[in-house]
Design a protein around this motif. Sequence first.
Motif, mmCIF file in Angstrom:
data_model
loop_
_atom_site.group_PDB
_atom_site.id
_atom_site.type_symbol
_atom_site.label_atom_id
_atom_site.label_comp_id
_atom_site.label_asym_id
_atom_site.label_seq_id
_atom_site.Cartn_x
_atom_site.Cartn_y
_atom_site.Cartn_z
ATOM 1 N N LEU A 155 0.873 -1.173 0.000
ATOM 2 C CA LEU A 155 0.000 0.000 0.000
ATOM 3 C C LEU A 155 0.913 1.227 0.000
ATOM 4 O O LEU A 155 1.855 1.285 0.811
ATOM 5 C CB LEU A 155 -0.888 -0.005 1.249
ATOM 6 N N VAL A 156 0.651 2.153 -0.899
ATOM 7 C CA VAL A 156 1.485 3.359 -0.977
ATOM 8 C C VAL A 156 0.570 4.575 -0.882
ATOM 9 O O VAL A 156 -0.398 4.689 -1.635
ATOM 10 C CB VAL A 156 2.287 3.395 -2.299
ATOM 11 N N PHE A 197 -2.182 -2.830 -3.515
ATOM 12 C CA PHE A 197 -1.958 -4.013 -4.357
ATOM 13 C C PHE A 197 -2.275 -5.247 -3.507
ATOM 14 O O PHE A 197 -1.517 -5.583 -2.589
ATOM 15 C CB PHE A 197 -0.508 -4.057 -4.856
ATOM 16 N N TYR A 198 -3.387 -5.866 -3.817
ATOM 17 C CA TYR A 198 -3.822 -7.023 -3.037
ATOM 18 C C TYR A 198 -3.177 -8.307 -3.568
ATOM 19 O O TYR A 198 -2.751 -8.358 -4.724
ATOM 20 C CB TYR A 198 -5.352 -7.116 -3.057
ATOM 21 N N PRO A 199 -3.091 -9.351 -2.732
ATOM 22 C CA PRO A 199 -2.424 -10.587 -3.158
ATOM 23 C C PRO A 199 -3.044 -11.155 -4.434
ATOM 24 O O PRO A 199 -4.263 -11.214 -4.567
ATOM 25 C CB PRO A 199 -2.627 -11.536 -1.980
ATOM 26 N N TYR A 215 3.749 -1.464 -9.446
ATOM 27 C CA TYR A 215 3.730 -0.079 -8.962
ATOM 28 C C TYR A 215 4.558 0.822 -9.888
ATOM 29 O O TYR A 215 4.132 1.912 -10.268
ATOM 30 C CB TYR A 215 4.265 -0.024 -7.532
ATOM 31 N N MET A 216 5.750 0.335 -10.265
ATOM 32 C CA MET A 216 6.658 1.152 -11.088
ATOM 33 C C MET A 216 6.071 1.414 -12.477
ATOM 34 O O MET A 216 6.329 2.452 -13.071
ATOM 35 C CB MET A 216 8.021 0.464 -11.246
ATOM 36 N N LYS A 217 5.276 0.473 -12.984
ATOM 37 C CA LYS A 217 4.653 0.687 -14.289
ATOM 38 C C LYS A 217 3.734 1.909 -14.259
ATOM 39 O O LYS A 217 3.573 2.612 -15.239
ATOM 40 C CB LYS A 217 3.838 -0.550 -14.691
ATOM 41 N N ARG A 218 3.133 2.134 -13.093
ATOM 42 C CA ARG A 218 2.243 3.298 -12.955
ATOM 43 C C ARG A 218 3.037 4.580 -12.715
ATOM 44 O O ARG A 218 2.476 5.663 -12.741
ATOM 45 C CB ARG A 218 1.309 3.088 -11.754
#
Lengths: 163, 189
Positions: free
Chosen positions: A8-9, A21-23, A37-40
Amino acid sequence: MRKLPKLLVISNLDSWHAEAFYPQNNLRNHKEYWELYMKRHPNLCLDYNQSKTETALMVASTQKLVWMDISSNPQQETHKSGILFLPKNPSDSLLSTLFLLKDCLQELAFLELVYNIIEKDGTYRYQSMIGISQKGKKSTDVIDLFYEKYYSKESHPIKQKIS
Amino acid sequence: MKMIDFMTKTEYMPSNQEKQDIKMALILPDGTILLADKSHDDKPMRNYGVTGPRKTVEVHVDYVRILCEHFFRDDQELLEYANQENFYAVIMHWIQQGIVLFNNSTTYEGPTFILHGKHGQLLIPDDIITEEQIESLSSLQPFIDYFRDIEVKKFTTQEPNIHAATEFCSGNEAIPTYLKEKVGHAKTS
């Protein structure tokens, strides 16, 4: 236990801006969640030489609060463990969010609260407080302890709002 | 200084390959080292006299359950954490008892692992570490030389809550850096 995100960020500047980001069964480890996350966030770049903790420290250093589920057994539903990484100078709204998160995390068996992150020459140092749910204590008590240690009870308006 | 394989309860005589495959190590306050390498992965749990949710040794907590059953049978609190698979509560319980711990935290497999190597954690109860443990730390060096990145966590256990200061080092620097700092402090205090 509520379903917790793997990552969670939350932005320090706009605590309404949160990415969870859930499992997912198709993702094998934290690195693959961080890739999502980095793609976003094309301004950030995933360094494959870094451990999951170093990646979380790097993201927290960009004015973000990071939650990372580190439960040793991914299938585990109870006795979960996690780390909260605080950015430098957390805003009042982020501190309020931290107390809201406390409710969500109250069943955690282990919580590490990371603060005072320092990056120098590509490596990190940080301080942390650790809470364990045992003998009637809750792991999330460290959030109160952190607050009491670093933010004055009387002078801080957010504390009054929270209590 | 004794070195014991905590999975088999026998003296540990590692080959070079096994030294590269350390899973976990504890240094007790008397300087005894309890450790295990990854050669036990996928072996039946019953081989070690322990039952659990998994039939074979798969994850860290399986090693921890066996270690607790073999060496900490009288510690009910610890056994309860181990049975709950509450890995970090077990670790913190050991830290509060003054036990130094090394943990291979590498989770990557395949090409990512080959490219980027092993990650580990060295957890030290800094305020209560004994001279025997400081001596034994050097014996652990050949096992962690191969790690690319080690998270060195120094704990303070005497405050009401547990506090830690963490930094990252390469495998060949983590222990020498800590020892240099510790001996330096001892000389000045």
